[in-house]
Design an enzyme around this catalytic site. Sequence first.
Site, mmCIF file in Angstrom:
data_model
loop_
_atom_site.group_PDB
_atom_site.id
_atom_site.type_symbol
_atom_site.label_atom_id
_atom_site.label_comp_id
_atom_site.label_asym_id
_atom_site.label_seq_id
_atom_site.Cartn_x
_atom_site.Cartn_y
_atom_site.Cartn_z
ATOM 1 N N GLN A 58 -3.359 3.636 14.863
ATOM 2 C CA GLN A 58 -2.283 4.043 13.952
ATOM 3 C C GLN A 58 -1.378 5.101 14.592
ATOM 4 O O GLN A 58 -0.153 5.025 14.503
ATOM 5 C CB GLN A 58 -2.904 4.589 12.655
ATOM 6 C CG GLN A 58 -1.899 4.915 11.557
ATOM 7 C CD GLN A 58 -2.574 5.412 10.277
ATOM 8 O OE1 GLN A 58 -3.789 5.517 10.206
ATOM 9 N NE2 GLN A 58 -1.780 5.710 9.275
ATOM 10 N N ASP A 66 -8.956 0.943 1.994
ATOM 11 C CA ASP A 66 -7.966 0.578 3.006
ATOM 12 C C ASP A 66 -8.486 1.081 4.359
ATOM 13 O O ASP A 66 -8.091 2.135 4.841
ATOM 14 C CB ASP A 66 -6.617 1.225 2.648
ATOM 15 C CG ASP A 66 -5.556 0.975 3.704
ATOM 16 O OD1 ASP A 66 -5.672 -0.029 4.420
ATOM 17 O OD2 ASP A 66 -4.622 1.801 3.815
ATOM 18 N N GLU A 75 -9.804 13.284 7.251
ATOM 19 C CA GLU A 75 -9.462 14.543 6.587
ATOM 20 C C GLU A 75 -10.700 15.429 6.420
ATOM 21 O O GLU A 75 -10.642 16.624 6.654
ATOM 22 C CB GLU A 75 -8.919 14.258 5.184
ATOM 23 C CG GLU A 75 -7.502 13.766 5.118
ATOM 24 C CD GLU A 75 -7.127 13.505 3.662
ATOM 25 O OE1 GLU A 75 -7.107 12.326 3.272
ATOM 26 O OE2 GLU A 75 -6.884 14.467 2.937
ATOM 27 N N GLU A 85 -8.942 4.483 -2.372
ATOM 28 C CA GLU A 85 -7.734 4.146 -3.134
ATOM 29 C C GLU A 85 -8.099 3.383 -4.398
ATOM 30 O O GLU A 85 -9.209 2.860 -4.531
ATOM 31 C CB GLU A 85 -6.784 3.274 -2.292
ATOM 32 C CG GLU A 85 -6.390 3.906 -0.961
ATOM 33 C CD GLU A 85 -5.192 3.230 -0.294
ATOM 34 O OE1 GLU A 85 -4.415 2.543 -1.000
ATOM 35 O OE2 GLU A 85 -5.047 3.385 0.928
ATOM 36 N N ASP A 128 0.840 -1.193 0.000
ATOM 37 C CA ASP A 128 0.000 0.000 0.000
ATOM 38 C C ASP A 128 0.877 1.246 0.000
ATOM 39 O O ASP A 128 1.727 1.412 0.872
ATOM 40 C CB ASP A 128 -0.927 -0.005 1.224
ATOM 41 C CG ASP A 128 -2.002 1.073 1.106
ATOM 42 O OD1 ASP A 128 -2.423 1.369 -0.028
ATOM 43 O OD2 ASP A 128 -2.411 1.613 2.146
ATOM 44 N N ARG A 163 -7.488 4.956 13.130
ATOM 45 C CA ARG A 163 -6.581 6.100 13.308
ATOM 46 C C ARG A 163 -5.981 6.194 14.708
ATOM 47 O O ARG A 163 -4.840 6.621 14.862
ATOM 48 C CB ARG A 163 -7.316 7.396 12.984
ATOM 49 C CG ARG A 163 -7.864 7.496 11.580
ATOM 50 C CD ARG A 163 -6.792 7.371 10.541
ATOM 51 N NE ARG A 163 -7.333 7.565 9.189
ATOM 52 C CZ ARG A 163 -6.682 7.242 8.087
ATOM 53 N NH1 ARG A 163 -5.470 6.697 8.158
ATOM 54 N NH2 ARG A 163 -7.222 7.447 6.901
ATOM 55 N N LYS A 196 -4.230 -1.352 10.154
ATOM 56 C CA LYS A 196 -4.600 -1.618 8.764
ATOM 57 C C LYS A 196 -4.864 -3.098 8.478
ATOM 58 O O LYS A 196 -5.347 -3.418 7.399
ATOM 59 C CB LYS A 196 -3.453 -1.172 7.837
ATOM 60 C CG LYS A 196 -3.003 0.268 8.003
ATOM 61 C CD LYS A 196 -3.867 1.210 7.192
ATOM 62 C CE LYS A 196 -3.223 2.590 7.130
ATOM 63 N NZ LYS A 196 -3.972 3.469 6.229
ATOM 64 N N HIS A 205 -3.373 14.405 0.715
ATOM 65 C CA HIS A 205 -3.673 13.535 1.857
ATOM 66 C C HIS A 205 -2.549 13.616 2.890
ATOM 67 O O HIS A 205 -2.802 13.760 4.089
ATOM 68 C CB HIS A 205 -3.836 12.089 1.351
ATOM 69 C CG HIS A 205 -3.945 11.059 2.428
ATOM 70 N ND1 HIS A 205 -5.036 10.981 3.277
ATOM 71 C CD2 HIS A 205 -3.109 10.060 2.797
ATOM 72 C CE1 HIS A 205 -4.860 9.963 4.109
ATOM 73 N NE2 HIS A 205 -3.705 9.397 3.856
ATOM 74 N N GLU A 225 -10.186 4.616 3.549
ATOM 75 C CA GLU A 225 -9.267 5.329 2.661
ATOM 76 C C GLU A 225 -9.659 5.011 1.227
ATOM 77 O O GLU A 225 -9.719 3.839 0.829
ATOM 78 C CB GLU A 225 -7.807 4.938 2.929
ATOM 79 C CG GLU A 225 -7.303 5.495 4.256
ATOM 80 C CD GLU A 225 -5.787 5.347 4.457
ATOM 81 O OE1 GLU A 225 -5.175 4.497 3.763
ATOM 82 O OE2 GLU A 225 -5.239 6.065 5.303
ATOM 83 N N THR A 267 -9.411 -5.053 4.262
ATOM 84 C CA THR A 267 -9.206 -4.225 3.076
ATOM 85 C C THR A 267 -10.206 -4.732 2.050
ATOM 86 O O THR A 267 -10.315 -5.937 1.860
ATOM 87 C CB THR A 267 -7.767 -4.390 2.517
ATOM 88 O OG1 THR A 267 -6.823 -4.104 3.550
ATOM 89 C CG2 THR A 267 -7.514 -3.466 1.328
#
Length: 447
Positions: free
Chosen positions: A256, A249, A389, A217, A143, A253, A269, A150, A215, A273
């Site tokens: 993380q 993904d 975000e 992607e 990834d 947070r 993560k 971002h 996420e 997925t």
Amino acid sequence: MRTIDRTHDAAATSWLASANTVGTDFPIQNLPFSVFRRAVSREALRGGVAIGGEVLDLAALGRTQCLDGLALQAARACAAPVLNDFFALGPAAWRTLRGALFDLLHEGAVARSPSNVEAVRDCLVPQSDVEHALPVRIGDYTDFYTSIHHARTISRLLSPNGEVPRNFQWVPTAYHGRVSSIGVAGQQFRRPYGQALRDGSSTPEYGPCRQLDYELELGIYVGAGNALGERIALSRAEDHVFGISLLNDWSARDIQAWEMAPLGPFHAKNFATTVSPWIVTMDALAPYRQPWSRPAADPQPLPYLESESHRAEGALDIRLEVSIETRRMRDARVPPEPMSRTTFHHHYWSIAQMVTHHTAGGCNLQPGDLLGSGTISGPEPAEAGALMELALAGRKPVQLGNGERRSFLEDGDAIFFRGWCEREGFRRIGFGVNHGMVLPALSEAEA
Ligand code: MN
């Protein structure tokens, strides 16, 4: 780089009416691949191609008299429950099969070879009747972290010094992800557990994630691989890419933020997925290429990540949209509500640069390896590819039409990604839908 040919002709129509409807994701110019079988059946999984509202069963097609030569060899490779062997055949086989399918499905086939049209019609299965599986046996999953918009926002929110890492503008950065928890659209997963350091606390606690995120992607599928120790030059990089799907993904947070340094994401993560079932081929995407550029004030790529042809057409304009369906919306039969839109064109590093950089140290890629593009965010706040975000880590919760607010995902939330390409003079093509749902965490007793 792939070229534009008869299969991209905007005027081309199919004898299958559903392929010609305005707004379909799957006109005859698209022809994306997946693995499928009739839902809740014991049928063998096999490769299929989307056309209008149907799936063209490639295992069945390989048993007809409609194909010969390399196209037949390619279709027979697609009869397997995973498409790795088909991917390994390389770009000439992919392009030959695409051309043959285009000709068989084209309106003109009715007059040219009516018996073929009847045989192909017998190989169609309605998309509403099928279920999908992962299209390949994924060997490795990498990834990337390659959208500067971002990276700027996330660094401000998550990193101790608030700055984008110094190497970001020089290296298409990535971490190696977990394959076993990758699922196909429709995936449902438990809210993960992990360690997090809560505000105002000096020691971490272990428990269910409180800051669950998605996420946005692209999932990039490696076609033909390279031998260990051999590098893939930028000019050849896309010969090694079969195609693209949508990838979520899912990210924890709070976990993380605590675990990232020094070796990157782990629990944050590795719990789920989700990839969309359809892989849109690089051949189908040829009309939507755009020049690749870098702001003049930024560091320009090192020579191995730079070329004239890459400058001319290294970027792709893939439009993307994220929608949410909360449990309350689902119960009230309210359709998913769009939260953000962006395009892959804004990405800091291209797919070719990711592939070339991946092999630059001699790493071998294999057919069916999966690359995540990294979260795709545009320059505007409303173009953010992650909820963290959009909601600025809770400072500005997203306001939904039914009065609900979201800073992070709640149990029962489903996230939908859509992707499509459009350009004047060409037919619009789509990626279908990627969706997945958050289930409540296991209770302490179950965990
Ligand atoms: Mn990611």
